[in-house]
Design an enzyme around this catalytic site. Sequence first.
Site, PDB file in Angstrom:
ATOM      1  N   ASP A 298     -44.415   4.705 -56.546  1.00 35.18           N
ATOM      2  CA  ASP A 298     -44.584   5.725 -55.582  1.00 35.18           C
ATOM      3  C   ASP A 298     -43.264   6.007 -55.021  1.00 35.18           C
ATOM      4  O   ASP A 298     -42.170   5.022 -55.250  1.00 35.18           O
ATOM      5  CB  ASP A 298     -45.543   5.696 -54.431  1.00 35.18           C
ATOM      6  CG  ASP A 298     -46.124   6.905 -53.818  1.00 35.18           C
ATOM      7  OD1 ASP A 298     -45.509   7.886 -53.892  1.00 35.18           O
ATOM      8  OD2 ASP A 298     -47.190   6.791 -53.264  1.00 35.18           O
TER       9      ASP A 298
HETATM   10  C1  NOJ Z   1     -45.832   9.966 -51.992  1.00 34.23           C
HETATM   11  C2  NOJ Z   1     -47.354   9.906 -52.066  1.00 34.23           C
HETATM   12  O1  NOJ Z   1     -47.952   8.510 -51.870  1.00 34.23           O
HETATM   13  C3  NOJ Z   1     -47.667  10.141 -53.746  1.00 34.23           C
HETATM   14  O2  NOJ Z   1     -49.133  10.398 -53.899  1.00 34.23           O
HETATM   15  C4  NOJ Z   1     -47.051  11.459 -54.328  1.00 34.23           C
HETATM   16  O3  NOJ Z   1     -47.221  11.713 -55.580  1.00 34.23           O
HETATM   17  C5  NOJ Z   1     -45.519  11.417 -54.049  1.00 34.23           C
HETATM   18  N1  NOJ Z   1     -45.419  11.022 -52.610  1.00 34.23           N
HETATM   19  C6  NOJ Z   1     -44.608  12.323 -54.418  1.00 34.23           C
HETATM   20  O4  NOJ Z   1     -44.387  13.553 -53.966  1.00 34.23           O
END
Ligand code: NOJ
Length: 689
Positions: A298
Amino acid sequence: MFRSTGPRLTVSLFPLLLPLFFMTALARAEVPLDPHIEALISRMTSEEKAGQLTILQDEFRNTPPGVNPEFKRRQISELLADVRAGKVGALFNGQGVTLGREAQRIAIEESRLKIPLLFGADVIHGFRTVFPIPLAEAASFEPELARRTARVAAIEATAAGIHWTFAPMVDIARDQRWGRVAEGAGEDVYLGKLFAAARVRGFQGDDLRAEDSLLATPKHFAAYGAVTGGMDYNTVEISQQTLREVHFPPFQAAFAAGALTAMSAFNDINGVPASGSYWLQTQVLRGEWNFRGFVVGDYTADLELIRHGYAANGSDAARIALAAGVDMSMHSGLYISELPKLVAAGELPMAVLDQAVRRVLYVKKALGLFENPYRSLDANREANQIGLPAHRDLAREAARKSVVLLRNERNLLPLDKAAHIALIGPLGDDRKNLFGPWTLFGLDENSVTLKQGLINAGVTRLSVEQGSEIETALEGGIEAAVAAAKNADVVVLALGEGERMSGEAQSRTSIEIPAPQQALAEAVAATGKPLVVLLSSGRALALKGALRDADAVVANWFLGGEAGNALADILLGTHSPSGRLPVSFPFESGQQPYFYNHRSTGRPVVPGETTEFKTQYREARNAALYSFGHGLTYTTFTYGEVTLSAPSLPWDGGLQVSARITNTGARDGEEVVQLYIRDRVASITRPVR
Ligand code: NOJ
C-alpha cells in the site's frame, strides 16, 4: 501459534536466512519460468530491476488531489525521465489515453529495455459512471450485480487508459467505527467471499489480455478491517483462528476467481507489520495458497515500517518489505533508491530481486502488454465507451437494489406521487454527497439528486428545505423545515453522513448522525406528520430518537450517480426494495465491534431466563436494532415447510434445504432467502449463527 519471525530476525542473521526463505518460496508456488522474461532479467541492471518494482503517482495524467497523503510529488519532466531511465515500471491514479500513449511510447521506445508501463488506479465503485459504494452493493445480496458493475467499471477505466484497479477491498469489517467499512462487503464472511469473487470476475472478465480487462487487486492483505478500536491504520491483535476463519477467506475467494495481484495492508498483526511479514506475504499467500501474481505494498507502506518501529531506516525498510514478499513499492521510491545499494553491498541476494521482477513481468505479460503495449490506450474507445446510457441504467438498477428498507410502519411507503411531499435535510438536494468515498473519476454534474429524481418521477407538489448543514446547524433552518413539514402531507427527511465522513482515515468514535441533523429530525418529527427517514452513510449507524422511531426508515448508503432516480423508484413504489443489511445496526455506538455471528459466551441471555449476570450492557442487549440480513419489502412472503435432503450434514458433503416461498402480498417483490446454521457442540466455540 504461527511463527512471526521471517525477515524480522536481527540483521546479523539476515544474510544467512534470506537464501533459505527464498528457497522455500521457490519450492512453493511461483510464476512459471518464461524464456523471454528470463532473457530480459539477465540483461537488467539492478536499477532497472528496482524500477520494475516501483509504482509512482501519475503526475503526468493528473492525479486527483487529496487521495493519499502528499509525499514527494515529482515534476512531470522528472517522472518521464524516470520512465525513460527504466526507474519506474508502473504509474497510478492518472487517466487519459493521449498522455497514456505518450508515457507508454517513452517506455517502449526510449527506455533501454522497452518494458511497457502498467497503469493502475483506484477504480473502486465505477469510473465515470459511479455505482453505489461497495458496502451498498453488498446490500443487494446479489453478487452477480457486483460482477456486472465491476465489468462496466472495467470497460470505462480501460477505455481511459487504465490497466489495473486497486480493488476489490475484501476486508471483513466488524467494527462500524472504522471508516473503510464503506469500501467492502460488510461483516459477514460468506457474503464477503461471494462479492470478492464476483468483483474480481467483473473487473478482469474472461480474458486478461482483452482490451477491456482490468487487473484486480484484493486488498488490504490482511486483517486491515480488524484494527483495534476501529481506528484506521491501528494495530491488530488477532488469533490465528479468526484470521483464518474470518479475514482470509475473502482473499482466497478472490484469488480463486483469478486475481493476479494483492495489496499488502498498513496495519501490523500481532506485532508484525503486514507489509513486512514474510509469514503473510510469502508463507501463507504463496506457500499455502499458491498465489502466482505479485504483491504491491500500500501507499508508502514500506517506508512506514520505520514508524512502526520495525525497520531502522529506509534501507532496512526496503529490504524487509521485499524479502517479506512485497514485490512492488508504492510511491515511497524506497525500492529504487535502496535495493540496488543493498544488492551491491551483499545485503540482499540478487535472486530475491529477480524473483519479484519475474512476478511483475509475468503479470505484465499475462495482460498482453509485451505484445500490445498500447492495449487499453485507444482514443476511439475513450470517446465511445465511457458514461454510456446503458451504464447509467445499470447504475440506477444497482442503486435501487442497494436500498434497504429498515422500517415501514402502517405501510407508509410507497408514497403516492400526488401527495404534497416536504423534502427536508442536507442531502435532499445535494450533489456533492451522492457518490461516497473513493470516486476519483466521476463527474458531479452528471449525478441525480433526490429532488431531481422525485421531479423526474412526476412528483409536482414538492417543497424542499435544507434544514441543516451536515455537521453544523443552519441559521433559521429548523424553523423553515418545520413550516414546510406542516404544510405537507408527508415528510421525507434526507440526512446522514457526508461522503467524507467515511472512507480512509475517517474512523468515528460515535456512529450516530451529527447532532444538528438529529435536532432537525426531532423538530420535524414533532409536527406529527408522517415521516420517512432516508439515511446516507458509509457504515452501519446507531439510530436515536426521531430517526429510530420514524414511520419509515431507509438505509441508502451512498448510491452513486443515479441515486436520486433510484430512490424515487423505491419511494414511489415503481420498484419494491429488496436490499438486506450487510452490517448490523446496533442500539448504541458503544457496542462496537458488534456483528451478528459472534460466539455465544457461557452466560448468554436466554429468553425465559433471568437477565442478571448475563452477557449484555447496562444500556443495550447483546443484539442489534437491525441485524445483518434484515430488510423489508412492499409485499409479504410466506415460507412453506422446510425439508432436508438428508437427516444430517456430512462434514465433507452437502445437504439440500428446500422450501416453497410464496408472495402473498399485492405487489411484485423480491425475497432474499437466507439460511443460517449453527454448530451447537464443537471442539472450539462456534458462532451463534
Ligand atoms: C491507500 C489506500 O489504503 C489504498 O486502498 C489505495 O489503493 C492506495 N492508497 C492508493 O491510492
